[in-house]
Design an enzyme around this catalytic site. Structure first.
Site, PDB file in Angstrom:
ATOM      1  N   GLU A 106       0.864  -1.201   0.000  1.00  0.00           N
ATOM      2  CA  GLU A 106       0.000   0.000   0.000  1.00  0.00           C
ATOM      3  C   GLU A 106       0.888   1.235   0.000  1.00  0.00           C
ATOM      4  OE1 GLU A 106      -2.070  -0.921   3.692  1.00  0.00           O
ATOM      5  OE2 GLU A 106      -3.665  -1.901   2.563  1.00  0.00           O
TER       6      GLU A 106
ATOM      7  N   CYS B  13     -10.415   0.055   7.890  1.00  0.00           N
ATOM      8  CA  CYS B  13      -9.685   1.261   8.267  1.00  0.00           C
ATOM      9  C   CYS B  13     -10.311   2.504   7.652  1.00  0.00           C
ATOM     10  CB  CYS B  13      -8.224   1.146   7.839  1.00  0.00           C
ATOM     11  SG  CYS B  13      -8.004   0.769   6.110  1.00  0.00           S
TER      12      CYS B  13
END
Lengths: 660, 660
Positions: free
Chosen positions: B322, B418
């Site tokens: 990421e 998240c």
């Protein structure tokens, strides 16, 4: 069994002597085969050791070491021996033959009493034979050694390895089969199937053909063998070294074992496995007259070559599982297009040509050969691309993990080196791909235009034919009959797709008409010794567009000339290459550059480079209106197979178009 | 310590009342916060259970269960509480407050005697506290709970959670530090640093600021803490459940711990970790007057926003880690551009604005907010994009593993979610992002044009200011002073980059000149109550080009209008979208479509579609000359933030250009 279709095929014996190809076959003979031999013996400095020969010495009881390398390390020895066989057939070499004989003696010593032969299970995991077909490549390694045995036998007449592998095949036949008490299984990696067909053809043993057929028929049948086998192992994985979830049937698409092969609609899964399997399916369709199987071969061929093949003849668009993804998904930058997969595609194409001489099959074979395959090898024969991209940005290869698999430079020999030995065995047997012969219909099909001397057995008698070719640089192939049987027979010359129907024929210096059949110019006559046929398919540089569904190539063209796909390299053009476009109305100038990497035709065209000077380095986005007019440049394209031989830089096959 | 720079900042209290934004903040209040509450309590049918509240009940000794969810599951409760705090500040809700108070009671019960608080290590791995900072997110979870404590305290005046977290901060301060016997460590995932700054500001406790500074100073110093810690664990990984190799220092770029933060040149590694860290660094640079740290912030800001940011304000171009990849590598299709990363970028931008009011920071903040962030949430508030692509081909998302992470449809709540709570806490505190105030220089900076009522404390006295805005649809913001102190002060209005310098100012109905400073129109005068300022930055649809080094956008443009980036969706245009191009000379027609997803300006333009009818489905490549002329179409672009709300289909932000 239905009437075998292959009764029609005639024997042929061809030797290459060609300006373009001899350099490749000599490179294989003089450099690649000796280099591989050093690799197999762990004598290459700064390459990972192979352990391949050492494993055989250990299995033969001559030395003590732990097993080394991958579970399928034996196959590297097999592929080397196979290449040696082909090489010896074309170019006798007593020293090399002696080395090969020694290796064969060693292999024979490693064979078990019952015929079993595999160094991994002999040295590392005795007692676990045939318990992990899913992962362990046992039949795969067997298949490669069978191919080696056949090649070596045909080259030298020596039966030792053929007998060893026949004994192993007999053992395999006693272990696998539909009968009660036998394993109704097959290998996770197809290969044994096509090898058994070769062994059958070399030995005449029908059981080997039936065993190949069994493996093909059983694959993907319910209950799924690979799933049932996994359950028996509690999912134990030798790669992971621990138990893993049992694969689901849809995951077995990776192994083309998700459904019976005759029901498969599209090319899926690991692309090398796929094409090796299709090759065997095509052999079996021909040898057994299985119409349903033939339809499956045609269906899979069409899907793969018309919707899932790169213009370079590369297949497999994702490195995840080295696999096909889906129709028209052909990204140029995250591509896989493994060298081995294109080699397997060539095998498949050759078998399709034996099933039916149709120029489309040879077009694909030629495309893969002249672009993806020879492009994989460096000019020194010691560095290889496993992945063959159509677009490279070296920094992205280094720094974007999604593109790490795409290398900007050919790699040195790997410990696990599937591709280089595959290149070696293909190129050293290239003489087998030029012609097919239909004995019954007395026709010699010339698929490839490669200088060579051939001897062919037709029902009409023996023909000797000499071919001289100026391809790929010039569209001229000259055929001369040096021996004829005295009665009529046909020469069928492929009309390559790249000449777009523009191919002139001269017979003994005079223009001649020809009949077109399945993409071949068919000339049937009572040929005389000394008859000369000149075949001139137009070799012209041209722009090629891709189907609109292939999103990666939208608004772009490729340059092709004859069988060669071209590319732009940063060293000849501007950087970034993405800023470059080609003026579609511009003339394409082809010229021979004798200084370029052994001599090559390069192509120049008018291009534009997006204006860059007015951009500030730290302005990522700005009004389009601020863009100033683009600059003219002379684009220079080189054959794709030569890319990456000068300096590391960007490369692209597909070029943005500007209409002006 | 040098003179803190923040003495200049004045207090502000702002409430949003805006046609465009109120619908988002209401969605968060009415739907997202209650939905999240259900999620935290495992009451969402067909979502993975969160276990987040249950873990606290177990840690508090009220129930017995095994620990559930991720190691950082506590942070979901924290983010929810933080969002609740912001929401209560803007919109009192006794029921919600009672629920939150109960959760706070529960949290307090889960706290250890010594102040420690973390359900994973309390329930699942007691005794292993502070042994795996690299992976276990202990300080990260602490940081989020501190942010919640501050938000809740500021909204309600209730100190309970603030006291709990101060006690935990005191405990952390006793464990970590440069002194002999303390851990010279820091978290694998930055967050505590910015949270300690907030806790310092809420409590006035200087030790918390010094602790934040310690974590920032220590990061990447030699010997590397994360490596040394790994050695002590023998590399044991709680994710892998076994020992793994100790990470090398270059691998710690993922955690921005490969070198001291002041030496870092470019944004690298996990993008959320990066921007959370840069946020804290900027806070510290301001509060401690650390010039070197400030230079690092500016350097990292410049690298990230000028070379590694998508036009949508997305950052992180690869899903591997990421993470950032490298300068100008901004692929549209294999992109990551996580929602949380753009939210962190907004935090960073806000802190940079506090350090120095420079319109560039607000331009980026606005870009990320109006595009990447609000585009992540569905119109129902219950579905989210974690990954925010600029180009989508739904089939590729499904069938090419390299694009599996790119979803064509917003996803339901994840067990590990998240992004949605991050969206909730940002949108419910959006009032804090509109203005900054320099008390000492008596200036109110208006960064965003969002209808609101604000009260500001300047050295000159209290100002009340009402803003009405027609953005993003029309370029008009109206400011009215409803209370003034009686002496001169300045209003600084951001000149947005998208108006390209074309912004008209009217004061009390009359055109007025203005001075430009750091990208703001600065109007300093003795304002009277009732003074009305009309600010009209031009909102016009325009085409934007990308820097030539951004190869993915070569030959393409994006459409922007005001702060909004536009995109083409298959439902409004043709398929494949790659076959579509835009005529660059065409006029862009903007019109308000009240029927489109709550009402939106759409943009129409003249386009071309590559001719497709003459292509045979099974012809992958053909001569470019066979291509027939393209067809005209009316292209229709919609705001990027609305994409994917109608039906699954292709989408693209960047559109090929045709010059005609």
């Amino acid at each position: 069994m239905a009437k075998p279709l292959n009764e029609k095929l005639g024997r042929s014996d061809v030797h290459i002597e060609d300006a373009f190809w001899s350099s490749f076959t000599e490179l294989v003979r003089e450099t690649v085969i000796p280099y591989q031999w050093d690799a197999l013996n762990d004598r290459i400095a700064d390459a990972e050791p192979s352990y391949a020969i050492r494993n055989f010495r250990v299995a033969a009881g001559l030395e003590e070491h732990p097993y080394g390398g991958m579970v399928f390390q034996d196959s590297d020895v097999a592929k080397w021996l196979e290449a040696v066989g082909y090489s010896l057939a074309n170019h006798p070499d007593p020293d090399l033959e002696r080395t090969a004989d020694d290796v064969i003696d060693l292999i024979a010593m490693a064979q078990h009493e019952n015929g079993y032969l595999n160094t991994y299970f002999t040295v590392k995991d005795p007692g676990r034979q045939w318990t992990n077909l899913y992962e362990a490549h046992e039949l795969y390694c067997a298949g490669h050694m069978m191919e080696a045995a056949v090649a070596y036998y045909e080259a030298t007449g020596k039966r030792k390895l053929l007998d060893v592998m026949s004994k192993f095949a007999d053992h395999i036949d006693s272990v696998f089969g539909p009968e009660e008490g036998k394993l109704r299984g097959y290998d996770g990696h197809q290969e044994i199937e096509l090898a058994l067909v070769k062994l059958h053809q070399a030995t005449g043993e029908e059981r080997y053909l039936r065993l190949a057929q069994f493996f093909i028929d059983e694959r993907g049948a319910e209950p799924n063998f690979l799933i049932e086998e996994g359950k028996k192992r509690d999912g134990y994985s030798l790669w992971a070294g621990r138990n893993l979830p049992i694969p689901k049937v849809e995951q077995l698409a990776y192994n083309q074992a998700h459904k019976p092969v005759r029901e498969q609609e599209a090319a899926v899964g690991h692309s090398v496995r796929a094409v090796y399997m299709y090759t065997a399916m095509t052999d079996l369709a021909r040898l057994t007259g299985d119409k349903q199987l033939r339809e499956a071969c045609e269906r899979l061929w069409n899907n793969m070559t018309r919707r899932q093949m790169y213009i370079t003849g590369g297949i497999g668009s994702t490195h995840h599982g080295e696999a096909f993804s889906f129709d028209y998904d052909l990204p140029n930058d995250t591509v896989y297009a493994e060298t081995c997969a294109s080699i397997g595609l060539i095998f498949f194409a050759q078998r399709m040509l034996k099933l039916e001489a149709k120029s489309e099959y040879a077009d694909v074979l030629e495309r893969a050969l002249y672009n993806n395959v020879i492009g994989s090898m460096s000019q020194d024969g010691k560095h290889y691309f496993y992945v063959n991209p159509l677009e490279v940005w070296p920094k992205a290869s280094e720094r974007n993990p999604g593109r790490h698999h795409v290398k900007a430079e050919r790699q040195k020999w790997f410990g696990c080196s599937c591709c280089p030995p595959n290149v070696a065995r293909l190129l050293s047997s290239l003489n087998d791909y030029i012609y097919t012969v239909s004995a019954a219909s007395n026709t010699i099909y010339a698929h490839l235009f490669i200088g060579s001397e051939g001897e062919f057995e037709l029902d009409a008698g023996t023909v000797e034919l000499k071919q001289q070719s100026q391809l790929p640089w010039k569209g001229n192939a000259r055929f001369e009959f040096t021996k004829v049987p005295g009665s009529a027979f046909a020469l069928a010359l492929r009309i390559p797709s790249w000449c777009r129907g523009n191919a002139a024929l001269n017979i003994n210096g005079k223009p001649a008409e020809y009949k077109v059949e399945n993409g071949y110019a068919l000339i049937n006559r009572n040929w005389q010794q000394g008859d000369v046929i000149e075949w001139e398919p137009a070799v012209e540089a041209q722009l090629t567009a891709a189907h609109p569904e292939i999103r990666a190539n939208a608004g772009k063209v490729a340059i092709e000339r004859g069988p060669l796909v071209y590319c732009l390299e940063e060293v000849d053009n501007d950087s970034p290459l993405a800023a470059v476009s080609i003026v579609t109305s511009s003339e394409l100038h082809a010229s021979f550059d004798s200084q370029l990497l052994g001599g090559s035709v390069t192509i120049e065209a008018e291009g534009r480079v997006d204006e860059q000077a007015s951009w500030q380095e730290d302005t990522p986005y700005r009004p389009y209106a601020q863009q100033q007019s683009s600059r003219s440049i002379q684009l220079k394209a080189v054959p794709y197979y030569l890319w990456g031989n000068r300096q590391k830089g960007e490369m692209t096959v597909w070029i943005r178009v500007v209409k002006e």
